[in-house]
Design an enzyme around this catalytic site. Structure first.
Site, PDB file in Angstrom:
ATOM      1  N   CYS A  67       4.284  -0.999  -1.719  1.00  0.00           N
ATOM      2  CA  CYS A  67       3.740  -1.827  -0.847  1.00  0.00           C
ATOM      3  C   CYS A  67       3.157  -0.722   0.139  1.00  0.00           C
ATOM      4  CB  CYS A  67       4.829  -2.702   0.114  1.00  0.00           C
ATOM      5  SG  CYS A  67       6.138  -1.670   0.783  1.00  0.00           S
ATOM      6  N   THR A  68       2.504  -0.876   1.287  1.00  0.00           N
ATOM      7  CA  THR A  68       1.939   0.227   2.013  1.00  0.00           C
ATOM      8  C   THR A  68       2.608   1.203   2.370  1.00  0.00           C
ATOM      9  OG1 THR A  68       0.653  -1.840   3.053  1.00  0.00           O
ATOM     10  CG2 THR A  68       0.576   0.322   4.094  1.00  0.00           C
TER      11      THR A  68
END
Length: 343
Positions: free
Chosen positions: A199-200
């Protein structure tokens, strides 16, 4: 004692311009037991307001999730402050790849039920039993393994402008939607495949990896520090970059360029483009992808209707919005029948 913002975004923007000093965009998170989130929230606000820290921070009984803008010259003082909090000592700070002094214009520290809206009942599984953290080098090796299923734990509008090669990118609006979809899609491979997630910045994978282990997945891995830390390691170590396009970020920058590929398209004309904008009509505010030509043609709006609205005098626009509650539906990312070319 000041516990809330007193300056508008425009006033803060002017102060930043007048100061002429560099700022750093930083994010961090940690899961920890916080007995009194409101008291902790107030403590953070008072301290960070004095340090001229800006950003969006969520505090809950389960921990903290922070995205910040810090004066570069005050970074050491900020780091020392964190280190004095036992569960934040030496916490990993993800420093943005591309810096922008106005990435945040207000300091917002909010108490929430969860630091990420996952919709899970944490009492039903051991959130500490997480997947194996891997660095960029290990991640690159893992995702080339034919026994690996690589899953993007972000939402559709994030993965649309950038994702890892061969990643599964669920067409979802929220993190909580993706959890059951991914489990169902991979239910026949809980024991024979490597489940690798990213994810980020890593926070969504922290919870998801524990959840999937609870659900019976045997080989669960997560990219440590997410795309932000991966990019830093790739640049520092000279590794092969397997990320295509831009990394969507939740501040005024909206994205960081990770590679030269443009994998998305303008939602209005279909031309190759990966620039997110918000519709100029404040009553709409739709986030979508728009190229420069369409921005000029549509006056930065998503539709002809919104284009007509913004031509009205500002006071008339306010009257049209008066008494109407703007629910989260106006912030649907890239989901609108007025957009011809969308995911």
């Amino acid at each position: 004692m000041q516990l809330y913002n007193k300056l508008s975004a425009k006033e803060r923007e002017q102060l930043i311009d007048e100061a002429g000093e560099e700022r750093l965009t930083i994010s961090f998170y940690t899961y920890a037991k916080i007995g009194n989130p409101q008291l902790f929230r107030n403590h953070l606000f008072v301290a960070w307001d004095q340090m001229q820290v800006l950003g969006r921070i969520y505090v809950a009984h389960e921990g903290i999730n922070a995205q910040l803008s810090v004066p570069a010259k005050g970074f050491n003082a900020f780091k020392n402050f964190l280190d004095q909090i036992y569960f934040l000592e030496n916490v990993r700070l993800n420093i943005a790849i591309e810096q922008y002094n106005k990435s945040f214009l207000k300091l917002k520290v909010k108490v929430r039920d969860k630091i990420v809206a996952d919709g899970l009942n944490d009492d039903t599984f051991d959130v500490r039993n997480k997947g194996v953290h891997v660095d960029a080098d290990q991640f690159n090796e893992l995702i080339e393994d034919p026994n690996t299923v690589l899953v993007d734990m972000r939402n559709h509008y994030e993965s649309e402008i950038g994702h890892f090669k061969n990643a599964v990118t669920p067409d979802v609006d929220t993190f909580r939607e993706s959890l059951d979809i991914i489990e169902n899609d991979l239910k026949d491979h809980k024991e024979d495949k490597n489940l690798v997630m990213y994810c980020t910045g890593g926070i969504r994978c922290e919870k998801a990896s524990a959840y999937y282990k609870h659900k019976g997945f045997k080989n669960v891995f997560q990219l440590n520090g997410g795309i932000i830390e991966y990019t830093r390691q790739v640049n520092e170590k000279g590794l092969e970059n397997k990320f295509l396009g831009k990394n969507f970020v939740f501040d005024e920058r909206r994205a960081e360029k990770i590679s030269d590929e443009v994998i998305a398209k303008c939602h209005q004309c279909g031309k190759a483009c990966d620039t997110h904008v918000n519709c100029a009509n404040d009553a709409c505010h739709l986030l979508f992808i728009q190229c420069d030509e369409c921005a000029q043609k549509m006056d930065d709006c998503c539709s002809d209707h919104c284009k007509e609205i913004i031509q009205l005098p500002y006071e008339e626009q306010k009257k049209l919005r008066a008494g109407k509650h703007n629910s989260n539906k106006i912030f649907k990312k890239g989901r609108s029948p007025v957009l011809k070319y969308k995911v």
